[in-house]
Design a protein around this motif. Structure first.
Motif, PDB file in Angstrom:
ATOM      1  N   PRO A 139       0.807  -1.229   0.000  1.00  0.00           N
ATOM      2  CA  PRO A 139       0.000   0.000   0.000  1.00  0.00           C
ATOM      3  C   PRO A 139       0.839   1.278   0.000  1.00  0.00           C
ATOM      4  O   PRO A 139       1.927   1.319   0.580  1.00  0.00           O
ATOM      5  N   LEU A 140       0.311   2.267  -0.693  1.00  0.00           N
ATOM      6  CA  LEU A 140       0.850   3.634  -0.600  1.00  0.00           C
ATOM      7  C   LEU A 140      -0.208   4.437   0.142  1.00  0.00           C
ATOM      8  O   LEU A 140      -1.290   4.688  -0.396  1.00  0.00           O
ATOM      9  N   TYR A 141       0.096   4.783   1.385  1.00  0.00           N
ATOM     10  CA  TYR A 141      -0.900   5.473   2.201  1.00  0.00           C
ATOM     11  C   TYR A 141      -0.756   6.984   2.102  1.00  0.00           C
ATOM     12  O   TYR A 141       0.360   7.505   2.206  1.00  0.00           O
ATOM     13  N   ALA A 165      11.271   8.761  15.142  1.00  0.00           N
ATOM     14  CA  ALA A 165      10.458   8.584  13.942  1.00  0.00           C
ATOM     15  C   ALA A 165       9.708   7.249  13.989  1.00  0.00           C
ATOM     16  O   ALA A 165       8.564   7.151  13.528  1.00  0.00           O
ATOM     17  N   MET A 166      10.329   6.223  14.568  1.00  0.00           N
ATOM     18  CA  MET A 166       9.648   4.923  14.690  1.00  0.00           C
ATOM     19  C   MET A 166       8.369   5.071  15.497  1.00  0.00           C
ATOM     20  O   MET A 166       7.302   4.572  15.113  1.00  0.00           O
ATOM     21  N   SER A 167       8.465   5.755  16.631  1.00  0.00           N
ATOM     22  CA  SER A 167       7.257   5.835  17.454  1.00  0.00           C
ATOM     23  C   SER A 167       6.266   6.829  16.846  1.00  0.00           C
ATOM     24  O   SER A 167       5.053   6.615  16.913  1.00  0.00           O
ATOM     25  N   GLU A 210       0.203   6.509  12.284  1.00  0.00           N
ATOM     26  CA  GLU A 210      -0.279   5.823  11.074  1.00  0.00           C
ATOM     27  C   GLU A 210      -0.442   4.323  11.232  1.00  0.00           C
ATOM     28  O   GLU A 210      -0.854   3.640  10.293  1.00  0.00           O
ATOM     29  N   GLY A 211      -0.071   3.783  12.385  1.00  0.00           N
ATOM     30  CA  GLY A 211      -0.217   2.337  12.565  1.00  0.00           C
ATOM     31  C   GLY A 211       0.765   1.537  11.732  1.00  0.00           C
ATOM     32  O   GLY A 211       0.471   0.417  11.317  1.00  0.00           O
ATOM     33  N   ILE A 212       1.927   2.111  11.461  1.00  0.00           N
ATOM     34  CA  ILE A 212       2.948   1.411  10.686  1.00  0.00           C
ATOM     35  C   ILE A 212       4.186   1.226  11.562  1.00  0.00           C
ATOM     36  O   ILE A 212       4.700   2.183  12.136  1.00  0.00           O
ATOM     37  N   TYR A 213       4.643  -0.027  11.651  1.00  0.00           N
ATOM     38  CA  TYR A 213       5.790  -0.358  12.492  1.00  0.00           C
ATOM     39  C   TYR A 213       6.965  -0.671  11.576  1.00  0.00           C
ATOM     40  O   TYR A 213       6.938  -1.665  10.854  1.00  0.00           O
ATOM     41  N   TYR A 269       2.924  10.867   1.662  1.00  0.00           N
ATOM     42  CA  TYR A 269       2.566   9.457   1.466  1.00  0.00           C
ATOM     43  C   TYR A 269       3.651   8.568   2.059  1.00  0.00           C
ATOM     44  O   TYR A 269       4.830   8.916   2.032  1.00  0.00           O
ATOM     45  N   VAL A 270       3.230   7.393   2.538  1.00  0.00           N
ATOM     46  CA  VAL A 270       4.197   6.384   2.966  1.00  0.00           C
ATOM     47  C   VAL A 270       3.900   5.079   2.216  1.00  0.00           C
ATOM     48  O   VAL A 270       2.761   4.609   2.191  1.00  0.00           O
ATOM     49  N   LYS A 271       4.926   4.519   1.605  1.00  0.00           N
ATOM     50  CA  LYS A 271       4.814   3.222   0.946  1.00  0.00           C
ATOM     51  C   LYS A 271       5.298   2.175   1.938  1.00  0.00           C
ATOM     52  O   LYS A 271       6.474   2.176   2.343  1.00  0.00           O
ATOM     53  N   ASP A 272       4.402   1.281   2.358  1.00  0.00           N
ATOM     54  CA  ASP A 272       4.760   0.320   3.409  1.00  0.00           C
ATOM     55  C   ASP A 272       5.327  -0.967   2.829  1.00  0.00           C
ATOM     56  O   ASP A 272       4.612  -1.945   2.592  1.00  0.00           O
TER      57      ASP A 272
END
Ligand SMILES: *Cc1c(COP(=O)(O)O)cnc(C)c1O
Ligand SMILES: [Zn+2]
Length: 432
Positions: free
Chosen positions: A102-104, A352-354, A360-363, A119-122
């Motif tokens: 996904p690209l969010y 940035a991790m936290s 965004e719910g991305i780990y 956008y973030v590409k996971d």
């Protein structure tokens, strides 16, 4: 606008090779001396040696005729195989489902950064949990086509895990050479995928040399990044997907972390290919991010000097590469895209991790989230403008590295097993 290796589109028509149906590689070109070779002759330039990394050059004229946006839209293929004419091999067996990540559009993170078009590409959602799956499925597929039953590489991290995973699915054997200090999480992942793991009592350099000797001796398929030009071709599919997900509206910036330099080279190559076949009308600028504890490519970028080996002083193990093997392509990606580089501290990566997790719910693993930390740094330095459309590539899953997660995460709330204590501790902590 130039390709990374300055090849000439018009010249050398005769070298066009189409021995294989559906493959549109014209030739391979050395990034140092620009000599050209036929596909399959060599992995690196025989004149320049191992630093003579090759670049895959396609017959874009031909591809334009057989591949259009409507072909792509109608494609029934999954993941990276949707971009068949731009790949160095055709799909031979149904493998793991690589790509289609996904690209969010990240509204909450955008608000936190005051960067509205973010956008973030996971890529952590790939089968083995990192962008490297894109390269490894290409390597494993090419191994099958070359009738090789064993694939090998030297790596402590995602190159190994992704190779072992794709090999397992295809029924190939994989041999992974790791140095003594290999991180535990990824090592168990490789072992679970059934790889033979050779733990070498030495550093990364010694491990690499042993893997090379073994690969040469047994004739195994070589998935050592950088020296194998087809891996960048796999990695570039992340750029192809981003472009397609944005309906071929090119973002202003794409942000990616840099270790060996193959991923950033792939990002450039993907957009370059799309420009060459007329799917997009300009290149995005590329922002490369290194950890401040290990930033040899950044140093070379900053000083305009050749690469010097650096310390490997960062928790972001996937980009802790003191002697990067693909600096030429990496620096060309920055230069030719009018991009930039920044470095980020491990502390900034943990923050940035936290931030990414809670907004965004991305780990992400540290190397994966370094790109977000780099985005924040570049905003503060005025490299990025708040009006820019920015795509962050989050390259690896946080579950791979529980130790880093623990460093980055806040503490739990310690509570006695009674409701009064609970009410006291919870006061003011939870909204809604
Ligand atoms: C390998 C890797 C990178 C960097 O890719 P290079 O090709 O080494 O520059 C970044 N993030 C993750 C998670 C990786 O595994
Ligand atoms: Zn050469």
């Amino acid at each position: 606008m130039r390709p990374v290796s300055n090849h000439n589109h018009q010249g050398n028509k005769k070298s066009s090779v189409h021995e294989e149906e559906g493959i549109f590689i014209r030739h391979l070109e050395c990034t140092l001396c620009h000599r050209t070779y036929k596909k399959g002759d060599f992995l690196t330039c025989p004149v320049c040696g191992e630093t003579g990394i090759l670049e895959v050059v396609y017959d874009y004229e031909h591809i334009r005729h057989v591949f259009s946006k409507s072909h792509l839209k109608a494609s029934q293929k999954e993941g990276i195989w949707r971009y068949g004419p731009l790949l160095p091999t055709r799909q031979v067996h149904r493998g793991l489902h690589v790509g289609d990540t996904p690209l969010y559009l990240c509204r909450r993170l955008a608000e936190a950064l005051d960067l509205p078009k973010l956008y973030v590409k996971d890529e952590g959602l790939n089968p083995s949990g990192s962008l490297k799956d894109r390269a490894s499925i290409i390597a494993a597929t090419m191994a099958i086509k070359e009738h090789k039953h064993v694939v090998a590489c030297s790596s402590t991290g995602n190159a190994a895990t992704s190779l072992a995973a794709s090999a397992a699915k295809f029924g190939l054997s994989s041999v992974i050479f790791v140095p003594e200090r290999a991180p535990l999480g990824k090592l168990s992942q490789v072992l679970i995928y059934g790889a033979s793991v050779i733990k070498v009592a030495g550093d990364y350099g010694a491990t690499y040399q042993l893997s090379k000797a073994a690969i040469d001796y047994f004739g195994w398929y070589n998935r050592n990044a950088a020296v194998n030009p087809y891996l960048v071709e796999g990695k570039k599919t992340v750029a192809l997907e981003v472009a397609e997900q944005l309906r071929f509206e090119v973002p202003d910036w794409v942000v990616v972390s840099v270790g060996d330099g193959c991923t950033i080279a792939g990002v450039y190559k993907g957009f370059y290919d799309l420009l060459a076949i007329g799917f997009i009308d300009r290149m995005p600028r590329i922002l490369g991010v290194q950890a401040s504890g290990c930033a040899p490519i950044y140093e070379a970028y900053l000083k305009g000097e050749p690469i010097k080996p650096a310390q490997e002083n960062t928790m972001a193990d996937s980009i802790a590469v003191g002697s990067p093997r693909n600096p030429v392509k990496a620096l060309a990606a920055i230069e030719h895209s009018h991009g930039a580089m920044v470095t980020v501290s491990d502390q900034a990566i943990y923050q940035a991790m936290s931030l990414l997790g809670r907004t965004e719910g991305i780990y992400g693993e540290p190397a994966g989230v370094a790109s977000l930390a780099g985005t924040i740094k570049a905003l503060s330095e005025g490299i990025l403008q708040r009006t820019d459309q920015v795509v962050i590539l989050m390259t690896g899953n946080g579950l791979k590295d529980p130790r880093a997660g623990q460093e980055a995460a806040p503490s739990p709330i310690n509570c006695q097993p009674n409701f009064d204590d609970f009410l006291e501790k919870i006061e003011g902590l939870i909204d809604g």
